[in-house]
Design a protein around this motif. Structure first.
Motif, mmCIF file in Angstrom:
data_model
loop_
_atom_site.group_PDB
_atom_site.id
_atom_site.type_symbol
_atom_site.label_atom_id
_atom_site.label_comp_id
_atom_site.label_asym_id
_atom_site.label_seq_id
_atom_site.Cartn_x
_atom_site.Cartn_y
_atom_site.Cartn_z
ATOM 1 N N THR A 201 0.608 -0.927 -0.162
ATOM 2 C CA THR A 201 -0.287 -0.177 -0.093
ATOM 3 C C THR A 201 0.823 0.441 0.017
ATOM 4 O O THR A 201 1.472 1.993 0.913
ATOM 5 C CB THR A 201 -0.591 -0.460 1.122
ATOM 6 N N PHE B 284 -9.189 14.915 -5.237
ATOM 7 C CA PHE B 284 -9.577 13.827 -4.796
ATOM 8 C C PHE B 284 -9.800 12.758 -4.505
ATOM 9 O O PHE B 284 -9.723 11.825 -3.284
ATOM 10 C CB PHE B 284 -10.276 13.715 -6.272
ATOM 11 N N MET B 285 -8.532 12.002 -5.153
ATOM 12 C CA MET B 285 -8.097 10.129 -5.622
ATOM 13 C C MET B 285 -6.897 10.219 -4.716
ATOM 14 O O MET B 285 -7.303 9.404 -3.741
ATOM 15 C CB MET B 285 -8.416 10.022 -6.787
ATOM 16 N N PHE C 298 -0.336 4.163 -1.425
ATOM 17 C CA PHE C 298 -1.181 5.094 -2.056
ATOM 18 C C PHE C 298 -2.291 5.541 -1.047
ATOM 19 O O PHE C 298 -2.813 5.465 -0.551
ATOM 20 C CB PHE C 298 -1.640 4.941 -3.352
ATOM 21 N N PRO D 29 -10.359 3.169 5.997
ATOM 22 C CA PRO D 29 -10.452 1.758 6.958
ATOM 23 C C PRO D 29 -8.678 1.632 7.462
ATOM 24 O O PRO D 29 -8.298 1.283 8.559
ATOM 25 C CB PRO D 29 -10.891 1.100 6.542
ATOM 26 N N VAL D 30 -7.836 1.473 6.137
ATOM 27 C CA VAL D 30 -6.395 1.483 6.418
ATOM 28 C C VAL D 30 -5.481 2.299 7.145
ATOM 29 O O VAL D 30 -4.611 1.711 8.161
ATOM 30 C CB VAL D 30 -5.487 1.488 4.730
ATOM 31 N N LEU E 90 -4.814 6.855 -1.250
ATOM 32 C CA LEU E 90 -6.215 6.911 -1.705
ATOM 33 C C LEU E 90 -7.325 7.204 -1.048
ATOM 34 O O LEU E 90 -7.187 6.726 -0.100
ATOM 35 C CB LEU E 90 -6.435 5.884 -2.480
ATOM 36 N N LYS E 91 -8.500 7.963 -0.800
ATOM 37 C CA LYS E 91 -9.477 8.397 -0.011
ATOM 38 C C LYS E 91 -10.488 6.962 0.530
ATOM 39 O O LYS E 91 -10.319 6.882 1.301
ATOM 40 C CB LYS E 91 -10.287 9.165 -0.626
ATOM 41 N N LEU E 92 -10.284 6.287 -0.114
ATOM 42 C CA LEU E 92 -11.238 5.269 -0.342
ATOM 43 C C LEU E 92 -10.501 3.935 0.419
ATOM 44 O O LEU E 92 -11.140 3.095 0.851
ATOM 45 C CB LEU E 92 -11.795 4.392 -1.680
ATOM 46 N N LEU E 93 -9.230 4.447 1.162
ATOM 47 C CA LEU E 93 -8.281 3.427 2.188
ATOM 48 C C LEU E 93 -8.444 3.915 2.972
ATOM 49 O O LEU E 93 -8.039 3.596 4.297
ATOM 50 C CB LEU E 93 -6.983 3.348 1.469
ATOM 51 N N ASN F 94 -9.165 5.660 -13.063
ATOM 52 C CA ASN F 94 -9.963 6.935 -12.559
ATOM 53 C C ASN F 94 -10.451 7.315 -14.210
ATOM 54 O O ASN F 94 -10.285 6.932 -14.872
ATOM 55 C CB ASN F 94 -9.272 8.101 -11.743
#
Lengths: 425, 147
Positions: A51, A103-104, A53, A60-61, A55-58, A387
């Motif tokens: 990992t 964003f990303m 990056f 929880p990590v 990234l916003k989606l991560l 993206n």
């Protein structure tokens, strides 16, 4: 049930706090899912994490990483990590830059700070090819690793003879934090035996990426024992053979789930133990030129306009070696000379680790490559592509891994060379 | 109706409609885009998976041989659970692979109020029998009822 040492049991029972108890519980459950009876110490000098990056989606990590830091539990090992997702050297339009930065990957700086605190081995230790000499994270034969990054794991197991399961992101750092990993699968002698024999019967040297892709799709997560490839690669792990196996292995691991392969007369365990590595009931897969052509022709092309002129070419997923950069400099120069063009006709990016690029810059090849118009970068092309804006771009590559995860279109090395130096489709 | 018995990797009970992949489920390729760009139904983004490409996965009983691909897979699955866009359950015909196991166990240990029962070793017959849209019931003891 797994038998734990006193030290491991104490961690599980909470002697070092709730967070480490959860880490140990996760590792124990993980091992028990595979019948592991014990945990073994991680013995490599460095770890490698997948990992890289922010990234916003991560989210929880990053919360988990924060919990480790709050618990005072940095990694017991320094580590390298996969490539950065951003590099201003790589062409991007205004909208892409806004999406990438705001964003990303808006958490990139935050996450890199976390990595520094957790034990990043160097501020530029961002690459998927950490095993290159220039980077310095090259495990020795027999060492036990807690690595993730599918292409690095399969290389470490197969070419270097280290022992590592296909760990997931997060699991990679958990093993390193407690210093133990469950003993199963590719860590064991039995788990390293081949249940497939792959016979190479091609009339020409098989394209590394296509061959790896074909084998990955066929054997899934099993171990293949490959016969007949030494005819094309030789019997020594020289630079050319290692580079080939880097790209071959990445394709086996992305189109399948291969964590280890043996190449007859070439890779260390195959040289040592030969056909005793093959299980009795091993299945056979014969690969000839027609089979590789079948695999290639089945790759889906998901460009909206299949006849679009490519807007970008990415080479180096996984990151290129120093020798690869030098060889490709000569190939591009020769291609341009033949076509009469002075610079590449498609914006082209060659990616390699920061350490390899620094060495490349010390050679006269760097100026020669720059003169052809090719850009070098440490970026992760996969992260660039993932993206909606980049996905709409007609991007070409000879990386099967990049093709697998993105809308990039696959061409063989020769076809890529023709496209970037001469143009046309 | 048929009943299959597998091994419990992470426990739980659920009832959901099946989505079936006969090829390895590439977790990164399937879930990254839907998670990244706010698709709450988590439509599969893996162009190489003819069975699932474009189909919603969140809240479905995902039936598969195993997962494949990038070692970010387990982490992506964990994030799907944390964002509550995970499948209702994952039902493996084969022995579970290391990446799927990691994601399921990380979620089971680390996330409260998130349930994704995972059963493996259901056998090839399970995957031949089950079809998209069938109703799947998963029991605590690893029994999977398909109707």
């Amino acid at each position: 049930m797994m038998k734990l040492t006193e030290e491991q049991q104490a961690i599980l029972d909470g002697a070092q706090g709730e967070t480490l108890a959860k880490v140990m519980k996760t590792l124990v459950m993980f091992g028990e899912a595979f019948g592991a009876e014990k945990m073994v110490p991680v013995t490599s000098e460095y770890n490698h994490l997948v990992t890289s990056f922010g990234l916003k989606l991560l989210g929880p990590v990053y919360e988990l990483m924060d919990q480790l830091l709050e618990a005072g539990a940095p990694s017991k090992q320094k580590f390298s990590v996969d490539p950065r997702p951003l590099d201003p050297n790589v062409p991007a339009n205004f909208l892409q830059k806004v999406i990438f930065n705001h964003f990303m990957y808006s958490k990139q700086d935050f996450y890199e700070e976390q990595l520094q605190k957790l034990g990043l081995m160097d501020k530029d230790a961002f690459t998927c090819t950490c095993y290159m000499d220039e980077v310095g994270n090259k495990p020795k034969k027999g060492e036990v690793l807690s690595w993730a990054e599918s292409s690095a794991v399969v290389y470490a197991n197969s070419v270097l003879g280290a022992r590592c399961n296909r760990n997931s992101g997060i699991m990679d750092i958990m093993g390193s934090v407690v210093g133990f990993v469950p003993y199963f699968g590719l860590l064991t002698d039995e788990g390293r035996k081949a249940s497939w024999i792959v016979e190479i019967k091609t009339e020409k040297k098989p394209e590394a990426q296509l061959l790896g892709s074909a084998i990955g799709m066929k054997v899934m997560e099993d171990v293949p024992y490959v016969k007949g490839l030494d005819k094309w690669l030789g019997t020594e792990l020289d630079d050319a053979a290692c580079t080939y196996l880097k790209d071959f292995g990445a394709a086996t691991a992305s189109n399948g789930a291969v964590g280890l392969y043996h190449i007859e007369n070439l890779t260390p365990e195959a040289k040592e133990s030969g056909e005793t590595l093959i299980k009795e009931d091993a299945k056979v897969y014969v690969i000839d030129d027609a089979e590789l052509e079948r695999v290639k022709s089945n790759y889906p092309v998901i460009w909206k306009d299949k006849d679009a002129t490519p807007k970008l070419c990415f080479m180096g997923c996984p990151h290129m070696s120093l020798q690869q950069l030098k060889d490709w400099t000569e190939r591009v120069e020769a291609g341009l000379k033949e076509s009469g063009n002075s610079k590449v006709v498609i914006p082209t990016v060659f990616t390699a680790s920061p350490a390899v690029l620094a060495e490349f810059e010390k050679t006269d090849f760097a100026a020669r490559l720059k003169a052809t118009g090719v850009i070098t970068s440490y970026i992760c092309p996969l992260m660039y592509m993932n993206n909606p804006l980049s996905a709409k771009m007609p991007v070409i590559t000879s990386s099967n891994k990049l093709r697998t995860y993105t809308s990039a279109r696959y061409y063989t090395d020769d076809e890529i060379l023709a496209q970037i130096t001469k143009g046309g489709r | 109706m048929r009943e299959f018995k597998g091994r419990v990797v992470t426990p739980g009970e659920t009832k959901a409609k099946a989505v079936v992949s006969h090829v390895g489920f590439n977790t990164l390729a399937s879930l990254q885009k839907p998670l990244q760009f706010g698709d709450k139904t988590a439509k599969c983004g893996d162009q190489n998976n003819p069975d699932l490409y474009g189909k919603p996965i969140a809240g479905k009983a995902l039936c598969l041989p195993q997962t494949i691909g990038s070692t970010t897979g387990g982490m992506v699955l964990y994030c799907a659970c944390a964002m509550e866009r995970q499948p209702a359950c994952m039902l493996f015909a084969n022995h579970i692979d290391s990446l799927a196991a990691a994601g399921a166990i990380l979620a089971d240990v680390g996330l409260e109020n998130v349930s994704m029962p995972v059963i493996d070793c259901l056998g090839e017959e399970f995957l031949s029998y089950v079809k998209d849209g069938m109703t799947i019931s998963v029991k605590e003891d690893g029994v999977v009822v398909v109707e």
